[in-house]
Design a protein around this motif. Sequence first.
Motif, PDB file in Angstrom:
ATOM      1  N   GLU A 140      62.412 -42.550 -13.537  1.00  0.00           N
ATOM      2  CA  GLU A 140      61.190 -41.856 -13.951  1.00  0.00           C
ATOM      3  C   GLU A 140      60.186 -42.845 -14.542  1.00  0.00           C
ATOM      4  O   GLU A 140      58.985 -42.771 -14.268  1.00  0.00           O
ATOM      5  N   ILE A 141      60.676 -43.776 -15.355  1.00  0.00           N
ATOM      6  CA  ILE A 141      59.774 -44.758 -15.961  1.00  0.00           C
ATOM      7  C   ILE A 141      59.136 -45.641 -14.902  1.00  0.00           C
ATOM      8  O   ILE A 141      57.925 -45.863 -14.906  1.00  0.00           O
ATOM      9  N   VAL A 142      59.962 -46.163 -13.969  1.00  0.00           N
ATOM     10  CA  VAL A 142      59.448 -47.082 -12.947  1.00  0.00           C
ATOM     11  C   VAL A 142      58.462 -46.373 -12.029  1.00  0.00           C
ATOM     12  O   VAL A 142      57.367 -46.889 -11.756  1.00  0.00           O
ATOM     13  N   LEU A 143      58.839 -45.173 -11.539  1.00  0.00           N
ATOM     14  CA  LEU A 143      57.943 -44.447 -10.637  1.00  0.00           C
ATOM     15  C   LEU A 143      56.657 -44.047 -11.345  1.00  0.00           C
ATOM     16  O   LEU A 143      55.564 -44.167 -10.777  1.00  0.00           O
ATOM     17  N   GLY A 144      56.777 -43.562 -12.563  1.00  0.00           N
ATOM     18  CA  GLY A 144      55.574 -43.166 -13.297  1.00  0.00           C
ATOM     19  C   GLY A 144      54.668 -44.352 -13.572  1.00  0.00           C
ATOM     20  O   GLY A 144      53.444 -44.276 -13.377  1.00  0.00           O
ATOM     21  N   TYR A 145      55.268 -45.461 -13.996  1.00  0.00           N
ATOM     22  CA  TYR A 145      54.475 -46.654 -14.285  1.00  0.00           C
ATOM     23  C   TYR A 145      53.784 -47.171 -13.028  1.00  0.00           C
ATOM     24  O   TYR A 145      52.592 -47.510 -13.043  1.00  0.00           O
ATOM     25  N   SER A 146      54.511 -47.203 -11.897  1.00  0.00           N
ATOM     26  CA  SER A 146      53.935 -47.706 -10.646  1.00  0.00           C
ATOM     27  C   SER A 146      52.834 -46.788 -10.141  1.00  0.00           C
ATOM     28  O   SER A 146      51.794 -47.249  -9.655  1.00  0.00           O
ATOM     29  N   ALA A 147      53.057 -45.467 -10.236  1.00  0.00           N
ATOM     30  CA  ALA A 147      52.038 -44.521  -9.770  1.00  0.00           C
ATOM     31  C   ALA A 147      50.760 -44.640 -10.595  1.00  0.00           C
ATOM     32  O   ALA A 147      49.647 -44.637 -10.047  1.00  0.00           O
ATOM     33  N   ILE A 148      50.915 -44.740 -11.894  1.00  0.00           N
ATOM     34  CA  ILE A 148      49.731 -44.874 -12.750  1.00  0.00           C
ATOM     35  C   ILE A 148      49.001 -46.179 -12.458  1.00  0.00           C
ATOM     36  O   ILE A 148      47.763 -46.225 -12.383  1.00  0.00           O
ATOM     37  N   LEU A 149      49.774 -47.267 -12.280  1.00  0.00           N
ATOM     38  CA  LEU A 149      49.152 -48.553 -11.989  1.00  0.00           C
ATOM     39  C   LEU A 149      48.412 -48.517 -10.653  1.00  0.00           C
ATOM     40  O   LEU A 149      47.275 -49.012 -10.542  1.00  0.00           O
ATOM     41  N   MET A 150      49.033 -47.932  -9.609  1.00  0.00           N
ATOM     42  CA  MET A 150      48.385 -47.869  -8.297  1.00  0.00           C
ATOM     43  C   MET A 150      47.119 -47.017  -8.357  1.00  0.00           C
ATOM     44  O   MET A 150      46.085 -47.375  -7.772  1.00  0.00           O
ATOM     45  N   MET A 151      47.184 -45.890  -9.058  1.00  0.00           N
ATOM     46  CA  MET A 151      45.994 -45.049  -9.183  1.00  0.00           C
ATOM     47  C   MET A 151      44.883 -45.789  -9.911  1.00  0.00           C
ATOM     48  O   MET A 151      43.701 -45.720  -9.506  1.00  0.00           O
ATOM     49  N   ALA A 152      45.253 -46.526 -10.970  1.00  0.00           N
ATOM     50  CA  ALA A 152      44.238 -47.273 -11.716  1.00  0.00           C
ATOM     51  C   ALA A 152      43.618 -48.366 -10.841  1.00  0.00           C
ATOM     52  O   ALA A 152      42.398 -48.589 -10.871  1.00  0.00           O
ATOM     53  N   LEU A 153      44.459 -49.033 -10.041  1.00  0.00           N
ATOM     54  CA  LEU A 153      43.933 -50.087  -9.165  1.00  0.00           C
ATOM     55  C   LEU A 153      43.026 -49.510  -8.090  1.00  0.00           C
ATOM     56  O   LEU A 153      41.993 -50.100  -7.755  1.00  0.00           O
ATOM     57  N   PHE A 154      43.405 -48.366  -7.511  1.00  0.00           N
ATOM     58  CA  PHE A 154      42.557 -47.738  -6.494  1.00  0.00           C
ATOM     59  C   PHE A 154      41.212 -47.312  -7.080  1.00  0.00           C
ATOM     60  O   PHE A 154      40.154 -47.498  -6.462  1.00  0.00           O
ATOM     61  N   LEU A 155      41.248 -46.737  -8.273  1.00  0.00           N
ATOM     62  CA  LEU A 155      39.988 -46.352  -8.914  1.00  0.00           C
ATOM     63  C   LEU A 155      39.134 -47.580  -9.209  1.00  0.00           C
ATOM     64  O   LEU A 155      37.902 -47.565  -9.016  1.00  0.00           O
TER      65      LEU A 155
END
Length: 435
Positions: free
Chosen positions: A11-26
């Motif tokens: 949960e930590i890894v997936l959540g952290y990666s998803a948030i990071l990818m969304m931030a990078l896309f934005l």
Amino acid sequence: MIFKRRSLRREIVLGYSAILMMALFLFAAATYAILRRSLANAGTQSLRQTAAAAERIVIPPGLPRVAVDEELLPPVEGTVEVLRRRTRLATGDILNIVVARTGDVEQHALKSFALIALVLIPVTALLAAVAGRSMADRILMPLNRLVTASREIGIGGLARRVDEPERPAELRELAQAYNGMLERLERAVGALKSFTADASHELRTPLTAIRGTAEVALARDRSADELRGTLEEVLDETGSMLHLVEDLLVLARGDEARGDQHEDVDLATVLRDVQDVGEALATGKPVEVRLDLPASALPVTGDAGALRRLFLNLVSNAVKFTDRGAVTLAARMAPPELPITMEDAAQPAEPVRWVEVTVSDTGSGIAPEDLSRVFDRFYRADAARVAGGTGLGLAIARMVAERHRGTISVESTPGVGSVFTVRLPARAGVPAVSA
């Protein structure tokens, strides 16, 4: 289909990666928009500079300009922007300069940026996931050790403790709380084992006596008087056993109680009833049971029946171990006291009002080495063993006092007597009056 439960690490890894990818896309989208606008503005500025340079080439030096006008024209095929510059000269001539630009360079830059973003963002997210998993493993390692230790600790290994990591602070607090729970469980299991062993020992004695009496009675023919005597012995032992079982039930119910009755009780009425019973217990002995009460009421909140049992146990013990003299019940409203608290001193605490009851006797007293254990379950000093009893009366008294948020203590001098002091909080809203 069986779905594997998600672990905290996942949960930590997936959540952290998803948030990071969304931030990078934005971030990439915002950067793309800003870059596109900046390139468009730079292209327009480039047209203006090109038109001005062409004008300087065409117009002879020193020829005055009367007016200059720039206008963006609709783009023609193959262009993205067209600029016309009209310059009126002092000679009356008008110079028109038209420049245009294509968007090839701009589109190439934007496509390159988009390609780089689409490649780097997933790669960055993947690297972050790998690094995040490693970090999660390191952070959750103490938690894994806690889980492993929890699985290995059984009812016979409650003395074990888990390691308390220095960091993170949350896991350290969790380990401390878990160790505290193990310590409480260890004490509870130890007390339960001791209680079971003591109860078994105490019950074995009357049961053995009953069995022995019955076996002796059945060994040969008995007369009616002999059988009557045997039955009386069995009845006495049965009465002792029933008294012990009753005390055990009181203690068990007290240990399991979650909320006692909360009714208004005038302790003076309870103490008068206890004095009457005490006088009956002292019948046939040169012992006087006295009662010293203030003129005002003694208001407390609690269970009148339990409080009666508390003071009756103290008085019955005092009468039992007093051969001559007096047993005195004295009560008063103690002066208000400020509670000991760690709260902000800027918020003054309301004084606590106490009802103080003492039960004093002129009996044999208690030896100094026994004072610290008189309230333990099944503990009986030598004098108490001779006098009989279950060894639970004082334990029940302490339990009742603590359930009423009060205290009980004892002072004694061998050969002089003992003084038991019970302090109970007075009912809220009643002014304290010293006796």
